[in-house]
Design a protein around this motif. Sequence first.
Motif, PDB file in Angstrom:
ATOM      1  N   LYS A   2       0.828  -1.196   0.000  1.00  0.00           N
ATOM      2  CA  LYS A   2       0.000   0.000   0.000  1.00  0.00           C
ATOM      3  C   LYS A   2       0.863   1.246   0.000  1.00  0.00           C
ATOM      4  O   LYS A   2       2.085   1.187   0.157  1.00  0.00           O
ATOM      5  CB  LYS A   2      -0.952   0.022   1.177  1.00  0.00           C
ATOM      6  CG  LYS A   2      -0.312   0.280   2.532  1.00  0.00           C
ATOM      7  CD  LYS A   2      -1.408   0.317   3.582  1.00  0.00           C
ATOM      8  CE  LYS A   2      -0.866   0.410   4.977  1.00  0.00           C
ATOM      9  NZ  LYS A   2      -1.945   0.356   5.960  1.00  0.00           N
ATOM     10  N   GLN A   3       0.162   2.344  -0.155  1.00  0.00           N
ATOM     11  CA  GLN A   3       0.759   3.668  -0.072  1.00  0.00           C
ATOM     12  C   GLN A   3      -0.102   4.481   0.883  1.00  0.00           C
ATOM     13  O   GLN A   3      -1.335   4.378   0.845  1.00  0.00           O
ATOM     14  CB  GLN A   3       0.776   4.322  -1.453  1.00  0.00           C
ATOM     15  CG  GLN A   3       1.466   5.663  -1.496  1.00  0.00           C
ATOM     16  CD  GLN A   3       1.433   6.256  -2.898  1.00  0.00           C
ATOM     17  OE1 GLN A   3       0.364   6.547  -3.427  1.00  0.00           O
ATOM     18  NE2 GLN A   3       2.596   6.407  -3.490  1.00  0.00           N
ATOM     19  N   ALA A   4       0.532   5.249   1.757  1.00  0.00           N
ATOM     20  CA  ALA A   4      -0.187   6.132   2.671  1.00  0.00           C
ATOM     21  C   ALA A   4       0.130   7.568   2.304  1.00  0.00           C
ATOM     22  O   ALA A   4       1.305   7.928   2.146  1.00  0.00           O
ATOM     23  CB  ALA A   4       0.218   5.852   4.114  1.00  0.00           C
ATOM     24  N   ILE A   5      -0.903   8.367   2.155  1.00  0.00           N
ATOM     25  CA  ILE A   5      -0.718   9.786   1.873  1.00  0.00           C
ATOM     26  C   ILE A   5      -1.208  10.547   3.095  1.00  0.00           C
ATOM     27  O   ILE A   5      -2.346  10.357   3.546  1.00  0.00           O
ATOM     28  CB  ILE A   5      -1.472  10.241   0.608  1.00  0.00           C
ATOM     29  CG1 ILE A   5      -0.967   9.476  -0.626  1.00  0.00           C
ATOM     30  CG2 ILE A   5      -1.262  11.735   0.381  1.00  0.00           C
ATOM     31  CD1 ILE A   5      -1.804   8.312  -0.997  1.00  0.00           C
ATOM     32  N   GLU A  67      12.386   7.493   5.178  1.00  0.00           N
ATOM     33  CA  GLU A  67      13.751   7.387   4.628  1.00  0.00           C
ATOM     34  C   GLU A  67      14.560   6.353   5.399  1.00  0.00           C
ATOM     35  O   GLU A  67      15.222   5.510   4.802  1.00  0.00           O
ATOM     36  CB  GLU A  67      14.467   8.740   4.675  1.00  0.00           C
ATOM     37  CG  GLU A  67      14.091   9.697   3.582  1.00  0.00           C
ATOM     38  CD  GLU A  67      14.547   9.243   2.209  1.00  0.00           C
ATOM     39  OE1 GLU A  67      15.664   8.719   2.066  1.00  0.00           O
ATOM     40  OE2 GLU A  67      13.759   9.413   1.264  1.00  0.00           O
ATOM     41  N   ARG A  68      14.496   6.426   6.728  1.00  0.00           N
ATOM     42  CA  ARG A  68      15.241   5.468   7.550  1.00  0.00           C
ATOM     43  C   ARG A  68      14.775   4.038   7.316  1.00  0.00           C
ATOM     44  O   ARG A  68      15.567   3.106   7.395  1.00  0.00           O
ATOM     45  CB  ARG A  68      15.114   5.822   9.039  1.00  0.00           C
ATOM     46  CG  ARG A  68      15.907   7.056   9.443  1.00  0.00           C
ATOM     47  CD  ARG A  68      15.987   7.223  10.954  1.00  0.00           C
ATOM     48  NE  ARG A  68      14.699   7.269  11.614  1.00  0.00           N
ATOM     49  CZ  ARG A  68      13.953   8.353  11.772  1.00  0.00           C
ATOM     50  NH1 ARG A  68      14.378   9.516  11.294  1.00  0.00           N
ATOM     51  NH2 ARG A  68      12.796   8.296  12.402  1.00  0.00           N
ATOM     52  N   ALA A  69      13.484   3.876   6.999  1.00  0.00           N
ATOM     53  CA  ALA A  69      12.928   2.550   6.739  1.00  0.00           C
ATOM     54  C   ALA A  69      13.162   2.093   5.298  1.00  0.00           C
ATOM     55  O   ALA A  69      12.812   0.970   4.947  1.00  0.00           O
ATOM     56  CB  ALA A  69      11.426   2.556   7.032  1.00  0.00           C
ATOM     57  N   GLY A  70      13.735   2.962   4.485  1.00  0.00           N
ATOM     58  CA  GLY A  70      13.999   2.607   3.094  1.00  0.00           C
ATOM     59  C   GLY A  70      12.761   2.605   2.211  1.00  0.00           C
ATOM     60  O   GLY A  70      12.747   1.954   1.165  1.00  0.00           O
ATOM     61  N   LEU A  71      11.739   3.349   2.623  1.00  0.00           N
ATOM     62  CA  LEU A  71      10.499   3.410   1.859  1.00  0.00           C
ATOM     63  C   LEU A  71      10.505   4.593   0.890  1.00  0.00           C
ATOM     64  O   LEU A  71      10.962   5.687   1.248  1.00  0.00           O
ATOM     65  CB  LEU A  71       9.301   3.564   2.794  1.00  0.00           C
ATOM     66  CG  LEU A  71       8.937   2.345   3.623  1.00  0.00           C
ATOM     67  CD1 LEU A  71       7.977   2.737   4.739  1.00  0.00           C
ATOM     68  CD2 LEU A  71       8.332   1.278   2.732  1.00  0.00           C
ATOM     69  N   PRO A  72       9.951   4.397  -0.307  1.00  0.00           N
ATOM     70  CA  PRO A  72       9.774   5.538  -1.204  1.00  0.00           C
ATOM     71  C   PRO A  72       8.893   6.573  -0.507  1.00  0.00           C
ATOM     72  O   PRO A  72       7.979   6.210   0.246  1.00  0.00           O
ATOM     73  CB  PRO A  72       9.043   4.956  -2.420  1.00  0.00           C
ATOM     74  CG  PRO A  72       9.111   3.490  -2.286  1.00  0.00           C
ATOM     75  CD  PRO A  72       9.382   3.174  -0.855  1.00  0.00           C
ATOM     76  N   GLU A  98       5.440  -2.652   1.559  1.00  0.00           N
ATOM     77  CA  GLU A  98       4.692  -3.683   2.280  1.00  0.00           C
ATOM     78  C   GLU A  98       3.834  -3.017   3.354  1.00  0.00           C
ATOM     79  O   GLU A  98       4.257  -2.059   3.999  1.00  0.00           O
ATOM     80  CB  GLU A  98       5.647  -4.696   2.899  1.00  0.00           C
ATOM     81  CG  GLU A  98       6.453  -5.495   1.891  1.00  0.00           C
ATOM     82  CD  GLU A  98       5.592  -6.360   0.987  1.00  0.00           C
ATOM     83  OE1 GLU A  98       4.472  -6.786   1.417  1.00  0.00           O
ATOM     84  OE2 GLU A  98       6.015  -6.621  -0.150  1.00  0.00           O
ATOM     85  N   ASP A  99       2.631  -3.519   3.544  1.00  0.00           N
ATOM     86  CA  ASP A  99       1.690  -2.920   4.504  1.00  0.00           C
ATOM     87  C   ASP A  99       2.335  -2.682   5.862  1.00  0.00           C
ATOM     88  O   ASP A  99       2.216  -1.594   6.431  1.00  0.00           O
ATOM     89  CB  ASP A  99       0.468  -3.824   4.690  1.00  0.00           C
ATOM     90  CG  ASP A  99      -0.479  -3.835   3.505  1.00  0.00           C
ATOM     91  OD1 ASP A  99      -0.091  -3.373   2.411  1.00  0.00           O
ATOM     92  OD2 ASP A  99      -1.605  -4.322   3.674  1.00  0.00           O
ATOM     93  N   ASP A 100       3.005  -3.690   6.406  1.00  0.00           N
ATOM     94  CA  ASP A 100       3.602  -3.571   7.737  1.00  0.00           C
ATOM     95  C   ASP A 100       4.674  -2.487   7.783  1.00  0.00           C
ATOM     96  O   ASP A 100       4.797  -1.786   8.789  1.00  0.00           O
ATOM     97  CB  ASP A 100       4.193  -4.902   8.191  1.00  0.00           C
ATOM     98  CG  ASP A 100       3.133  -5.946   8.493  1.00  0.00           C
ATOM     99  OD1 ASP A 100       1.943  -5.576   8.667  1.00  0.00           O
ATOM    100  OD2 ASP A 100       3.485  -7.141   8.561  1.00  0.00           O
ATOM    101  N   ASP A 101       5.449  -2.350   6.720  1.00  0.00           N
ATOM    102  CA  ASP A 101       6.503  -1.333   6.682  1.00  0.00           C
ATOM    103  C   ASP A 101       5.905   0.068   6.660  1.00  0.00           C
ATOM    104  O   ASP A 101       6.366   0.968   7.380  1.00  0.00           O
ATOM    105  CB  ASP A 101       7.405  -1.538   5.465  1.00  0.00           C
ATOM    106  CG  ASP A 101       8.175  -2.844   5.517  1.00  0.00           C
ATOM    107  OD1 ASP A 101       8.383  -3.384   6.629  1.00  0.00           O
ATOM    108  OD2 ASP A 101       8.578  -3.331   4.439  1.00  0.00           O
ATOM    109  N   VAL A 102       4.877   0.263   5.848  1.00  0.00           N
ATOM    110  CA  VAL A 102       4.206   1.568   5.779  1.00  0.00           C
ATOM    111  C   VAL A 102       3.523   1.863   7.108  1.00  0.00           C
ATOM    112  O   VAL A 102       3.596   2.989   7.622  1.00  0.00           O
ATOM    113  CB  VAL A 102       3.209   1.607   4.598  1.00  0.00           C
ATOM    114  CG1 VAL A 102       2.400   2.901   4.610  1.00  0.00           C
ATOM    115  CG2 VAL A 102       3.953   1.454   3.267  1.00  0.00           C
TER     116      VAL A 102
END
Length: 112
Positions: A2-5, A67-72, A98-102
Amino acid sequence: MKQAIVARTDLGMGQGKLAAQVAHAALSAYEDADERTRRAWKGEGQKKVVLKGSGESELFELADAAERAGLPNAVVRDAGHTQLEPGTVTALAVGPGEDDDVDRVTGDLSLY
Protein backbone atom coordinates in the motif's frame (compact mmCIF):
# COMPACT_ATOMS: atom_id res chain seq x y z
CA MET A 1 1.28 -3.51 -0.47
CA LYS A 2 0.00 0.00 0.00
CA GLN A 3 0.76 3.67 -0.07
CA ALA A 4 -0.19 6.13 2.67
CA ILE A 5 -0.72 9.79 1.87
CA VAL A 6 -0.65 12.17 4.83
CA ALA A 7 -2.41 15.48 4.18
CA ARG A 8 -2.25 18.48 6.48
CA THR A 9 -5.44 19.33 8.33
CA ASP A 10 -4.28 22.74 9.54
CA LEU A 11 -4.32 24.49 6.15
CA GLY A 12 -8.05 24.50 5.45
CA MET A 13 -7.58 23.24 1.89
CA GLY A 14 -10.73 22.93 -0.17
CA GLN A 15 -11.74 19.48 -1.39
CA GLY A 16 -10.36 20.03 -4.88
CA LYS A 17 -7.05 21.37 -3.57
CA LEU A 18 -6.78 18.44 -1.16
CA ALA A 19 -7.47 15.94 -3.95
CA ALA A 20 -4.83 17.53 -6.18
CA GLN A 21 -2.19 17.53 -3.43
CA VAL A 22 -2.90 13.88 -2.59
CA ALA A 23 -2.57 12.99 -6.28
CA HIS A 24 0.74 14.87 -6.56
CA ALA A 25 2.07 13.02 -3.51
CA ALA A 26 0.94 9.59 -4.71
CA LEU A 27 2.53 9.98 -8.13
CA SER A 28 5.77 11.47 -6.82
CA ALA A 29 6.35 8.68 -4.30
CA TYR A 30 5.48 6.08 -6.95
CA GLU A 31 8.21 7.58 -9.12
CA ASP A 32 10.62 7.31 -6.15
CA ALA A 33 10.03 3.53 -5.93
CA ASP A 34 12.12 0.94 -7.75
CA GLU A 35 10.66 -0.91 -10.72
CA ARG A 36 10.05 -4.16 -8.78
CA THR A 37 8.05 -2.30 -6.11
CA ARG A 38 6.06 -0.36 -8.70
CA ARG A 39 5.13 -3.54 -10.58
CA ALA A 40 4.15 -5.39 -7.40
CA TRP A 41 2.02 -2.53 -6.12
CA LYS A 42 0.29 -2.05 -9.46
CA GLY A 43 -0.37 -5.79 -9.66
CA GLU A 44 -2.05 -5.74 -6.25
CA GLY A 45 -4.45 -2.91 -7.12
CA GLN A 46 -2.48 0.19 -6.00
CA LYS A 47 -4.00 0.31 -2.48
CA LYS A 48 -3.89 3.78 -0.91
CA VAL A 49 -5.04 5.37 2.34
CA VAL A 50 -5.28 9.09 3.06
CA LEU A 51 -4.41 10.09 6.60
CA LYS A 52 -4.53 13.26 8.69
CA GLY A 53 -1.33 15.15 9.45
CA SER A 54 -1.32 17.96 11.99
CA GLY A 55 1.27 20.20 10.36
CA GLU A 56 4.49 20.64 8.45
CA SER A 57 6.79 19.40 11.22
CA GLU A 58 4.86 16.13 11.51
CA LEU A 59 5.14 15.52 7.76
CA PHE A 60 8.90 16.04 7.85
CA GLU A 61 9.26 13.71 10.87
CA LEU A 62 7.31 11.04 8.99
CA ALA A 63 9.38 11.60 5.85
CA ASP A 64 12.56 11.08 7.89
CA ALA A 65 11.12 7.86 9.34
CA ALA A 66 10.22 6.66 5.84
CA GLU A 67 13.75 7.39 4.63
CA ARG A 68 15.24 5.47 7.55
CA ALA A 69 12.93 2.55 6.74
CA GLY A 70 14.00 2.61 3.09
CA LEU A 71 10.50 3.41 1.86
CA PRO A 72 9.77 5.54 -1.20
CA ASN A 73 8.35 8.89 -0.12
CA ALA A 74 7.62 12.36 -1.38
CA VAL A 75 6.86 15.70 0.27
CA VAL A 76 4.62 17.98 -1.77
CA ARG A 77 5.04 21.76 -1.83
CA ASP A 78 2.28 23.82 -3.39
CA ALA A 79 3.06 26.06 -6.36
CA GLY A 80 0.95 28.84 -4.85
CA HIS A 81 -1.34 29.50 -7.81
CA THR A 82 -4.62 29.31 -5.90
CA GLN A 83 -5.28 28.88 -2.17
CA LEU A 84 -1.83 28.67 -0.58
CA GLU A 85 1.44 30.53 -0.49
CA PRO A 86 4.15 29.19 -2.83
CA GLY A 87 6.21 26.47 -1.18
CA THR A 88 3.61 25.49 1.42
CA VAL A 89 4.09 21.85 2.40
CA THR A 90 0.71 20.17 1.89
CA ALA A 91 1.13 16.39 1.83
CA LEU A 92 3.49 13.45 2.17
CA ALA A 93 3.24 10.05 0.52
CA VAL A 94 4.90 7.01 2.08
CA GLY A 95 5.22 3.93 -0.09
CA PRO A 96 4.33 1.98 -2.04
CA GLY A 97 5.68 -0.65 0.26
CA GLU A 98 4.69 -3.68 2.28
CA ASP A 99 1.69 -2.92 4.50
CA ASP A 100 3.60 -3.57 7.74
CA ASP A 101 6.50 -1.33 6.68
CA VAL A 102 4.21 1.57 5.78
CA ASP A 103 2.20 1.05 8.99
CA ARG A 104 5.38 1.31 11.10
CA VAL A 105 5.73 4.88 9.80
CA THR A 106 2.09 6.02 9.52
CA GLY A 107 0.06 3.53 11.56
CA ASP A 108 -0.71 5.92 14.42
CA LEU A 109 -2.49 8.45 12.18
CA SER A 110 -6.25 8.76 11.65
CA LEU A 111 -8.02 8.39 8.33
CA TYR A 112 -8.78 11.67 6.59
